[in-house]
Scaffold this motif. Structure first.
Motif, mmCIF file in Angstrom:
data_model
loop_
_atom_site.group_PDB
_atom_site.id
_atom_site.type_symbol
_atom_site.label_atom_id
_atom_site.label_comp_id
_atom_site.label_asym_id
_atom_site.label_seq_id
_atom_site.Cartn_x
_atom_site.Cartn_y
_atom_site.Cartn_z
ATOM 1 N N ARG A 10 0.857 -1.187 0.000
ATOM 2 C CA ARG A 10 0.000 0.000 0.000
ATOM 3 C C ARG A 10 0.893 1.236 0.000
ATOM 4 N NH1 ARG A 10 -3.996 -3.006 -0.787
ATOM 5 N NH2 ARG A 10 -5.224 -3.981 0.846
ATOM 6 N N GLU A 11 1.024 1.859 -1.184
ATOM 7 C CA GLU A 11 1.802 3.104 -1.301
ATOM 8 C C GLU A 11 3.189 2.956 -0.681
ATOM 9 O OE1 GLU A 11 0.159 6.599 -2.015
ATOM 10 O OE2 GLU A 11 -1.092 5.266 -3.205
ATOM 11 N N VAL A 12 3.868 1.872 -1.027
ATOM 12 C CA VAL A 12 5.180 1.604 -0.436
ATOM 13 C C VAL A 12 6.272 2.432 -1.129
ATOM 14 C CG1 VAL A 12 7.005 -0.130 -0.194
ATOM 15 C CG2 VAL A 12 4.648 -0.703 0.429
ATOM 16 N N GLY A 19 18.915 14.298 0.823
ATOM 17 C CA GLY A 19 19.366 15.536 0.171
ATOM 18 C C GLY A 19 19.732 15.311 -1.279
ATOM 19 N N ASP A 20 20.923 15.740 -1.662
ATOM 20 C CA ASP A 20 21.364 15.654 -3.051
ATOM 21 C C ASP A 20 21.514 14.215 -3.529
ATOM 22 O OD1 ASP A 20 21.394 18.349 -3.197
ATOM 23 O OD2 ASP A 20 23.584 18.580 -3.023
ATOM 24 N N THR A 21 21.736 13.293 -2.577
ATOM 25 C CA THR A 21 21.982 11.904 -2.971
ATOM 26 C C THR A 21 20.739 11.025 -2.793
ATOM 27 O OG1 THR A 21 22.756 11.314 -0.758
ATOM 28 C CG2 THR A 21 24.432 12.062 -2.341
ATOM 29 N N LEU A 22 19.581 11.659 -2.527
ATOM 30 C CA LEU A 22 18.349 10.887 -2.332
ATOM 31 C C LEU A 22 18.000 10.091 -3.590
ATOM 32 C CD1 LEU A 22 15.837 10.432 -0.408
ATOM 33 C CD2 LEU A 22 14.704 12.148 -1.814
ATOM 34 N N VAL A 23 17.758 8.789 -3.394
ATOM 35 C CA VAL A 23 17.305 7.921 -4.490
ATOM 36 C C VAL A 23 15.933 7.360 -4.122
ATOM 37 C CG1 VAL A 23 17.766 5.820 -5.815
ATOM 38 C CG2 VAL A 23 19.678 7.256 -5.079
ATOM 39 N N ARG A 24 14.937 7.641 -4.974
ATOM 40 C CA ARG A 24 13.595 7.094 -4.740
ATOM 41 C C ARG A 24 13.493 5.767 -5.480
ATOM 42 N NH1 ARG A 24 10.520 11.591 -2.955
ATOM 43 N NH2 ARG A 24 11.571 13.540 -3.452
ATOM 44 N N ALA A 25 13.997 4.710 -4.845
ATOM 45 C CA ALA A 25 14.009 3.399 -5.509
ATOM 46 C C ALA A 25 12.587 2.891 -5.704
ATOM 47 C CB ALA A 25 14.837 2.417 -4.685
ATOM 48 N N LEU A 26 11.725 3.089 -4.712
ATOM 49 C CA LEU A 26 10.298 2.810 -4.846
ATOM 50 C C LEU A 26 9.551 4.058 -4.404
ATOM 51 C CD1 LEU A 26 9.966 -0.752 -3.195
ATOM 52 C CD2 LEU A 26 10.185 -0.228 -5.625
ATOM 53 N N ASP A 27 8.531 4.446 -5.155
ATOM 54 C CA ASP A 27 7.814 5.679 -4.847
ATOM 55 C C ASP A 27 6.301 5.416 -4.856
ATOM 56 O OD1 ASP A 27 8.021 8.267 -4.048
ATOM 57 O OD2 ASP A 27 8.401 9.099 -6.035
ATOM 58 N N ALA A 28 5.747 5.140 -3.687
ATOM 59 C CA ALA A 28 4.296 4.915 -3.535
ATOM 60 C C ALA A 28 3.789 3.812 -4.458
ATOM 61 C CB ALA A 28 3.534 6.212 -3.741
ATOM 62 N N VAL A 29 4.384 2.623 -4.303
ATOM 63 C CA VAL A 29 4.011 1.468 -5.133
ATOM 64 C C VAL A 29 2.907 0.667 -4.438
ATOM 65 C CG1 VAL A 29 4.844 -0.720 -6.086
ATOM 66 C CG2 VAL A 29 6.313 1.305 -6.139
ATOM 67 N N SER A 30 1.828 0.382 -5.169
ATOM 68 C CA SER A 30 0.736 -0.425 -4.628
ATOM 69 C C SER A 30 0.435 -1.592 -5.552
ATOM 70 C CB SER A 30 -0.535 0.417 -4.474
ATOM 71 O OG SER A 30 -0.333 1.488 -3.596
ATOM 72 N N PHE A 31 0.290 -2.789 -4.973
ATOM 73 C CA PHE A 31 -0.185 -3.954 -5.744
ATOM 74 C C PHE A 31 -0.639 -5.024 -4.761
ATOM 75 C CE2 PHE A 31 4.423 -4.621 -5.249
ATOM 76 C CZ PHE A 31 4.464 -5.909 -4.732
ATOM 77 N N GLU A 32 -1.345 -6.002 -5.297
ATOM 78 C CA GLU A 32 -1.784 -7.134 -4.476
ATOM 79 C C GLU A 32 -1.440 -8.423 -5.192
ATOM 80 O OE1 GLU A 32 -5.949 -6.688 -3.729
ATOM 81 O OE2 GLU A 32 -5.635 -5.037 -2.296
ATOM 82 N N SER A 45 17.306 -2.180 -15.384
ATOM 83 C CA SER A 45 18.241 -2.119 -14.267
ATOM 84 C C SER A 45 18.065 -0.812 -13.499
ATOM 85 C CB SER A 45 19.670 -2.232 -14.808
ATOM 86 O OG SER A 45 20.575 -2.225 -13.743
ATOM 87 N N GLY A 46 17.970 -0.922 -12.182
ATOM 88 C CA GLY A 46 17.827 0.271 -11.350
ATOM 89 C C GLY A 46 16.383 0.695 -11.122
ATOM 90 N N SER A 47 15.432 -0.083 -11.638
ATOM 91 C CA SER A 47 14.023 0.320 -11.509
ATOM 92 C C SER A 47 13.425 -0.068 -10.155
ATOM 93 C CB SER A 47 13.198 -0.266 -12.656
ATOM 94 O OG SER A 47 13.245 -1.675 -12.635
ATOM 95 N N GLY A 48 14.182 -0.813 -9.335
ATOM 96 C CA GLY A 48 13.712 -1.073 -7.973
ATOM 97 C C GLY A 48 13.231 -2.490 -7.711
ATOM 98 N N LYS A 49 13.546 -3.428 -8.614
ATOM 99 C CA LYS A 49 13.084 -4.817 -8.434
ATOM 100 C C LYS A 49 13.672 -5.437 -7.165
ATOM 101 C CE LYS A 49 14.843 -6.090 -12.346
ATOM 102 N NZ LYS A 49 15.442 -4.800 -12.795
ATOM 103 N N SER A 50 14.986 -5.336 -6.995
ATOM 104 C CA SER A 50 15.616 -5.937 -5.814
ATOM 105 C C SER A 50 15.152 -5.242 -4.538
ATOM 106 C CB SER A 50 17.148 -5.869 -5.917
ATOM 107 O OG SER A 50 17.600 -6.740 -6.935
ATOM 108 N N THR A 51 14.982 -3.936 -4.606
ATOM 109 C CA THR A 51 14.469 -3.186 -3.459
ATOM 110 C C THR A 51 13.095 -3.725 -3.063
ATOM 111 O OG1 THR A 51 15.688 -1.225 -4.157
ATOM 112 C CG2 THR A 51 13.845 -0.880 -2.642
ATOM 113 N N CYS A 52 12.261 -3.952 -4.068
ATOM 114 C CA CYS A 52 10.920 -4.503 -3.846
ATOM 115 C C CYS A 52 11.014 -5.906 -3.237
ATOM 116 C CB CYS A 52 10.192 -4.536 -5.194
ATOM 117 S SG CYS A 52 8.536 -5.172 -5.118
#
Ligand SMILES: Nc1ncnc2c1ncn2[C@@H]1O[C@H](COP(=O)(O)OP(=O)(O)OP(=O)(O)O)[C@@H](O)[C@H]1O
Ligand SMILES: [Mg+2]
Length: 106
Positions: A10-12, A19-32, A45-52
């Protein structure tokens, strides 16, 4: 059937750094994902699969949002209960396999 999803994001969000080095690997991702459903997560690559996957596997926690397992907010579980959830319900093959070189499957 209860109709409750096995897994719900839910909006994960998961943000690294600040700051300048902030990386939004996942940005409000929702699924079931329903019990027995087969799902593939695809993306460049880098889209956030491993983070997920790290969050799904209870190896990491969201910066914001909720991860519900059978309706239970995983953030409400203490360390031991999260370990039990991993032991009983979650299997994980790492991108880097994390195998022990000196140890065989046997
Ligand atoms: N520990 C970390 N600290 C800072 N940034 C990170 C960290 N882990 C991942 N990132 C960044 O978060 C973004 C998503 O990375 P992630 O590893 O989840 O992508 P991926 O889809 O698994 O990529 P790949 O297909 O290359 O495995 C990337 O911009 C990555 O550089
Ligand atoms: Mg990856």
């Amino acid at each position: 059937m209860s109709g409750e999803p096995l897994i719900a994001f839910r909006e994960v969000s998961r943000h690294y750094g600040a700051g300048d080095t902030l990386v939004r690997a996942l940005d409000a991702v929702s699924f079931e994902i329903a019990d027995g459903e087969f799902v593939a997560v695809m993306g460049p690559s880098g889209s956030g699969k491993s983070t997920c996957m790290n969050i799904l596997g209870c190896l990491d926690s969201p910066t914001e949002g909720q991860y519900l397992f059978r309706g239970l907010d995983v953030a409400d579980l203490d360390r031991d209960r999260r370990a039990l959830l991993r032991r009983h319900y979650l299997g994980f093959v790492f991108q880097g396999f994390n195998l022990l070189k000196r140890t065989t499957a046997l």
